[in-house]
Write a protein that holds these residues in place. Structure first.
Motif, PDB file in Angstrom:
ATOM      1  N   TYR A  37       8.986   2.721   2.532  1.00  0.00           N
ATOM      2  CA  TYR A  37       8.083   1.812   1.849  1.00  0.00           C
ATOM      3  C   TYR A  37       8.938   0.915   0.969  1.00  0.00           C
ATOM      4  N   ARG A  38       8.347  -0.174   0.509  1.00  0.00           N
ATOM      5  CA  ARG A  38       9.081  -1.036  -0.400  1.00  0.00           C
ATOM      6  C   ARG A  38       8.146  -1.642  -1.435  1.00  0.00           C
ATOM      7  N   GLN A  39       8.744  -1.990  -2.555  1.00  0.00           N
ATOM      8  CA  GLN A  39       7.975  -2.618  -3.623  1.00  0.00           C
ATOM      9  C   GLN A  39       8.807  -3.741  -4.223  1.00  0.00           C
ATOM     10  N   LYS A  43       4.513  -6.840  -7.050  1.00  0.00           N
ATOM     11  CA  LYS A  43       3.712  -6.562  -5.858  1.00  0.00           C
ATOM     12  C   LYS A  43       3.473  -5.063  -5.722  1.00  0.00           C
ATOM     13  N   ARG A  44       2.481  -4.735  -4.908  1.00  0.00           N
ATOM     14  CA  ARG A  44       2.180  -3.339  -4.661  1.00  0.00           C
ATOM     15  C   ARG A  44       3.168  -2.757  -3.651  1.00  0.00           C
ATOM     16  N   ARG A  45       3.329  -1.447  -3.732  1.00  0.00           N
ATOM     17  CA  ARG A  45       4.179  -0.787  -2.749  1.00  0.00           C
ATOM     18  C   ARG A  45       3.517  -0.869  -1.383  1.00  0.00           C
ATOM     19  N   GLU A  46       4.321  -1.176  -0.361  1.00  0.00           N
ATOM     20  CA  GLU A  46       3.773  -1.342   0.982  1.00  0.00           C
ATOM     21  C   GLU A  46       4.580  -0.540   1.988  1.00  0.00           C
ATOM     22  N   SER A  47       3.919  -0.158   3.047  1.00  0.00           N
ATOM     23  CA  SER A  47       4.585   0.554   4.126  1.00  0.00           C
ATOM     24  C   SER A  47       5.430  -0.418   4.928  1.00  0.00           C
ATOM     25  N   VAL A  48       6.630  -0.027   5.249  1.00  0.00           N
ATOM     26  CA  VAL A  48       7.542  -0.859   6.032  1.00  0.00           C
ATOM     27  C   VAL A  48       7.677  -0.306   7.450  1.00  0.00           C
ATOM     28  N   ALA A  59       5.383  -2.564   9.757  1.00  0.00           N
ATOM     29  CA  ALA A  59       4.656  -3.675   9.161  1.00  0.00           C
ATOM     30  C   ALA A  59       4.905  -4.912  10.004  1.00  0.00           C
ATOM     31  N   SER A  61       5.505  -7.800   9.176  1.00  0.00           N
ATOM     32  CA  SER A  61       6.548  -8.663   8.620  1.00  0.00           C
ATOM     33  C   SER A  61       7.966  -8.233   9.028  1.00  0.00           C
TER      34      SER A  61
END
Length: 116
Positions: A37-39, A43-48, A59, A61
């Motif tokens: 995951y990254r933050q 921004k909110r933490r998101e799954s990568v 993701a 992206s």
């Protein structure tokens, strides 16, 4: 005590590559889901990228640029990041758990900074 230790973060120029590693210790057996995951700031933490029972999920992206893999013998999960963009700048966190449990484990995070 379960520990997830990440390494491989750092600074890289746009278009470059970086490989993150996360080694799990303190568990008998293996988590069946591991990933990254990254933050980014503000921004909110998101799954990568996540690998669950051998299946990968990315993701939108990062599709085509990042690859997640795991080495069960070493209890390690990797994230190969290619064609990096400034938008990929974030703290990257390793995550591990079991799909039948709500509780998951997190690493301490490793900073990746992509300059244009």
């Amino acid at each position: 005590q379960v520990q997830l230790v990440e390494s491989g973060g750092g600074a890289v120029q746009a278009g470059g590559s970086r490989r993150l590693s996360c080694t799990v210790s303190g568990i008998i057996g293996r988590f069946n889901t591991m990933g990254w995951y990254r933050q980014a700031p503000g921004k909110r933490r998101e799954s990568v990228a996540v690998i669950t029972n051998g299946r990968t999920n990315y993701a939108d992206s990062v599709k085509g640029r990042f690859t997640v893999s795991r080495d069960n013998a070493e209890n390690t999960v990797y994230l190969q990041m290619n064609s990096l963009k400034p938008d990929d700048t974030a703290v990257y966190y390793c995550n591990a758990g079991f799909t039948w449990s709500d509780y998951t484990y997190w690493g301490q995070g490793t900073q990746v900074t992509v300059s244009s």
